[in-house]
Design an enzyme around this catalytic site. Sequence first.
Site, PDB file in Angstrom:
ATOM      1  N   ASP A  75       0.970  -1.195  -0.015  1.00 34.52           N
ATOM      2  CA  ASP A  75       0.056   0.105  -0.078  1.00 34.52           C
ATOM      3  C   ASP A  75       0.905   1.380  -0.003  1.00 34.52           C
ATOM      4  O   ASP A  75       0.554   2.166   0.781  1.00 34.52           O
ATOM      5  CB  ASP A  75      -0.855  -0.075   1.219  1.00 34.52           C
ATOM      6  CG  ASP A  75      -2.001  -1.082   1.150  1.00 34.52           C
ATOM      7  OD1 ASP A  75      -1.963  -1.895   0.261  1.00 34.52           O
ATOM      8  OD2 ASP A  75      -2.793  -1.227   1.996  1.00 34.52           O
TER       9      ASP A  75
ATOM     10  N   LYS B 195      -6.996  -4.648  -3.332  1.00 31.90           N
ATOM     11  CA  LYS B 195      -7.588  -5.470  -2.129  1.00 31.90           C
ATOM     12  C   LYS B 195      -8.664  -4.464  -1.620  1.00 31.90           C
ATOM     13  O   LYS B 195      -8.374  -3.343  -1.850  1.00 31.90           O
ATOM     14  CB  LYS B 195      -6.838  -5.973  -1.039  1.00 31.90           C
ATOM     15  CG  LYS B 195      -5.876  -4.822  -0.535  1.00 31.90           C
ATOM     16  CD  LYS B 195      -4.939  -5.481   0.335  1.00 31.90           C
ATOM     17  CE  LYS B 195      -3.862  -4.384   0.912  1.00 31.90           C
ATOM     18  NZ  LYS B 195      -4.624  -3.187   1.878  1.00 31.90           N
TER      19      LYS B 195
ATOM     20  N   CYS C 262      -1.941  -3.207   7.605  1.00 32.25           N
ATOM     21  CA  CYS C 262      -1.803  -4.049   6.390  1.00 32.25           C
ATOM     22  C   CYS C 262      -0.697  -4.721   6.529  1.00 32.25           C
ATOM     23  O   CYS C 262      -0.398  -6.054   5.879  1.00 32.25           O
ATOM     24  CB  CYS C 262      -1.950  -3.342   5.117  1.00 32.25           C
ATOM     25  SG  CYS C 262      -3.815  -2.691   4.967  1.00 32.25           S
TER      26      CYS C 262
HETATM   27  C1  VGL Z   1      -4.701   0.377   5.789  1.00 35.55           C
HETATM   28  C2  VGL Z   1      -6.368   1.002   7.087  1.00 35.55           C
HETATM   29  C3  VGL Z   1      -7.298   0.959   6.041  1.00 35.55           C
HETATM   30  C4  VGL Z   1      -3.219  -0.102   5.503  1.00 35.55           C
HETATM   31  C5  VGL Z   1      -5.378   0.184   4.554  1.00 35.55           C
HETATM   32  O1  VGL Z   1      -2.619   0.150   4.470  1.00 35.55           O
HETATM   33  O2  VGL Z   1      -2.429  -0.297   6.409  1.00 35.55           O
HETATM   34  N1  VGL Z   1      -4.915   0.777   6.941  1.00 35.55           N
HETATM   35  N2  VGL Z   1      -6.874   0.605   4.732  1.00 35.55           N
END
Ligand code: VGL
Length: 198
Positions: A9, A107, A152
């Site tokens: 991410d 995702k 994540c």
């Molecule tokens: C994430 C919160 C919501 C992450 C993704 O990448 O850790 N955290 N969506």
Amino acid sequence: MTRALIVIDMQRDFCPGGALAVAGGDELVAPINAMMRDFDAVVLTQDWHPADHRSFAANHPGTEPFSVVQMDYGPQVLWPAHCVIGSAGADFHPGLDLSRADLVIRKGFRPRIDSYSAFFDNDHATPTGLAGYLGERGLRDVTFVGLAHDFCVAWSAIDAAKLGFSATVVESACRAIDLDGSLAAARQSMTQAGVVLA
Ligand code: VGL
Ligand code: ZN
């Protein structure tokens, strides 16, 4: 061919100035780009939510971001809207080297369930397909870097270890949200699951 780098991410919305900014997230771009050369395969994950996603506080009237609600699959932190499909915030950080990526796993695209892990939705049951991809390519040794360390990255590494992969998190190439001690809790859960914290 055995070692994969899984970059979690590294998107604009998780970097300073983004909708769910993680402090220092942008500092990871250069070290992660450099690490890519040392692996047999590179996989990127991309958080990818429809605007009506149930993990957004805005879709639960009367709630505030960072509060917790009960979903049918368990507790869920409500987040500011982030990584909305097709938005600039969902793009990878512009400095990230995309040329080395063999695969991008998106995702969180199902409106009613969140997906922190690169392997499963938050029900721990609905697969993303990543385990099959790694397995077919013989990539049994997986190293995780990126954002966020305590969500994540941690959920992905724990699932990898549970699935029988050799899982490592390079902590210097991660940054945390750290909500109510979530980083300490995540580190303990990772260690318990057999994840190596390097
Ligand atoms: C994430 C919160 C919501 C992450 C993704 O990448 O850790 N955290 N969506
Ligand atoms: Zn998300």
